[in-house]
Design a protein around this motif. Sequence first.
Motif: not given
Length: 806
Positions: A761-767, A795-806
């Motif tokens: 969950f990306e709290d800066t964009t609520n996505l 895994a997924i991690s996201a912040s300010n529309r930068l998304v890292a995923e495996q």
Amino acid sequence: MPNLVGTGLNQVPTNSMLGGMAYQDPEHASIKNLDLKNLSQINSEIADTATDVFVYDTSKDSDGGAWRKRTQHTSWYNETLGTADRGTRREFPAVAVIVIEDNGLTIYDGDDPDLPMWMKWTSTTMLRGGTSRKLAVKNGIIATSNANTYGGLVKIYFVSDTARSYRAIGSNNSTEGYWKGNIAGRNDYSSNNYSNSSGGNVLPTLVRENTNDVAMTVLPNAPIDSATGLPVPTIAVATAGGVSVIKDDGTVVDITTSDVYDNYKRVEFGDNNRLYYVSGSTQVFYSTAIPTGDQNYGAYNTTNTNRVMFPSIDHGGYPSNHPVRLLGTNGANHYIIAKNKAAGSRETSYQSSEYGLRPGLTFIDEGETNPSSSVAYATTSYNTGWMHGDIKGAFLSDTDTTNVSGTSLIANGDFSSSSTAAFTNVSGGTAAVTGGLLKLTDTGGAFCYASAPFTTVVGNQYFVTVDIVNSSNTAPSNFIRCGNSHNGTEFHNTNYGTGYGTKTFYFIATATTTYLTLISGHGAGNPFGHWDNVFAYKLDNDRSLNNKGLQVFGTVTKSAVATGADLVAYSGFTDSNYLKQLYYSGMDFGTGDMSVSFWMKISGDIGATGYAYDRQGSNGNRHAIYLTAGNNGSLFFYFYESGGVETYATNLNNHKDTWACYTCNRNSSGLVEIYINGQLRGSAVLAVKNLTNVNADTYISTRHSANSPATYASFALFKFSASIPSAEQIKKMYEDEKHLFQENAKATLYGSSDAVTALAFEDTTNLLHVGTSAGRSEFQGLRRINNTTTAVTTAISASNRLVAEQ
């Protein structure tokens, strides 16, 4: 290998609700207040096999990342650059992408579109080895869990240039305590290790050393760390023996139970500063107030004022006052969570179970207790919208536009002809149609078996009805079996003996062919079994945990609620075309609370009286909602027990030719309310009627006598509950669900797999980012607004529309 993406690696926009940074010109995109430029240019892959990834945006730290500018004294800042384990930049990145492997950890510089390596751990000494490790990062601290025995937790402090190991054994062990060296010595295993530097004092320990997950937050009024000048984070660790919380005062408190179900696999802090964790043994998602001391909850399925439970949808052992459940399975390590927003099941297939095991995504709107919470389910084929509390039915949530009809899947089931062709396998005797009945004759002194295969859809609900008829020389044993083979019993296996009459049951298909087997015999003199009205119906699914779908009569039209939208509307109702749920005790609301919610579009003005729904048998207690032409179109909420009472809302024609959300409540004190589009439009205090009627069926779109259909109406997202949502929840239901009724609105997970492999969950964009084998689905509320087409496995991690995923 992890994909590190800006506004999208293989990302597909699905509607116009992107806004902000989404899909800007790569030459001009930027984010204010970060050193990161041209975010949308980041479209990279890193050749690591990650067990976890973390996009660390230092602007979200307590000091906005200012700590990065006061680390010139540290060993890592002054170490030699441009080596195998150190990049060419000294300063910690404003945005770092951290990738952890089974035996390593790498920090990549997210300020650079090429994502170069910034720092690397090539030895596992500081990390203490281990596999299946997870990450949490905050205020210049990296915390990693370790699922190995003797694994524990490692915290790496970039500002104070040290590390700390937490174990579950005594403080004199040389691998527990403080790192002897500094971060520059992270790969020097010859002399640097952990030891108890507290002078023999006992250090706080974890409840168990096998740690499966870690989460970190900064609580309000947290103390300031004198070594860093930053507030001290609170850290939660999911272990094989409970959850340990490392508080900001340095003490450790444990959350445990008194049974064997303490193996917790996932842990998160919610936006509400509550703690969320998942049991790997029972697959229960718990919400708990952060404890001030050790907390033992007793049995795994008990609650108190500090804990709310969301068990998996197929998990037994929970009383009816725990109805708010999650899609998923009762199996080890199958749940993942995203704060207090959503949970996903990794299970990859449907299986036979009490509730019909269904993988997928569960959105969560938490209340203070289970009945006051709401959930919404989304898979690749449906979206339920919000289901409140003690949900009893969630219908008309499909995305398939194929019209539905009420034809039985077993030919000549009324035996109006002499054909027994439907029964392709007969053994132990003979099968013949005699006098309009199917006669099974035991010729071997045991049993006659007659099996009828029919085509089914995996995951769909079905209803079977069979009459056992009393006739001469009747067999003393009459079985009905249903399963995935000629004599399969996965779904039903009952010997009714001489209990004549109509027998019914529901099941959820787990194969593309299902077999209904009738068995008679086991008596002297070659007894007969007589059968009639052998029917199997494909239902329109109930997506609640109850799985009591709607039988179709005639043909009901299904079409998209709007051009290009996923969600489907049901229409074309007449005296012959309607939907019905046979008697189900969950719809007996008695004198208690009840709520009905549905979306309706009226084509033109309301004409003759038509029913949205009606629950009654041939007589007796009743509840219904019906529409009339008076007062510019009116909706009545009606209750009957030796006399009727009702209240109504007017001016429905003001909503004609558009979709509107209707929520109607009746509480145990007689307060009746009607909301339209989240606004209260009618209320009254009425005499409380007993709504229990054991002879009643529920009719959707028509009156119980199959007349007065709502011919002018289309319906979707029809839901019944034995609890009442608050005014705020009703407003949220409308605001979130209305986006599913817009043109091109996507309501489902992208692809064909319902198994959720990762969440963030990306709290800066609520996505909400949801990973599956088909790619990453990006949800804004209940609506999918984007997707990628690259599989997400870990895994997924996201912040300010930068998304890292495996």
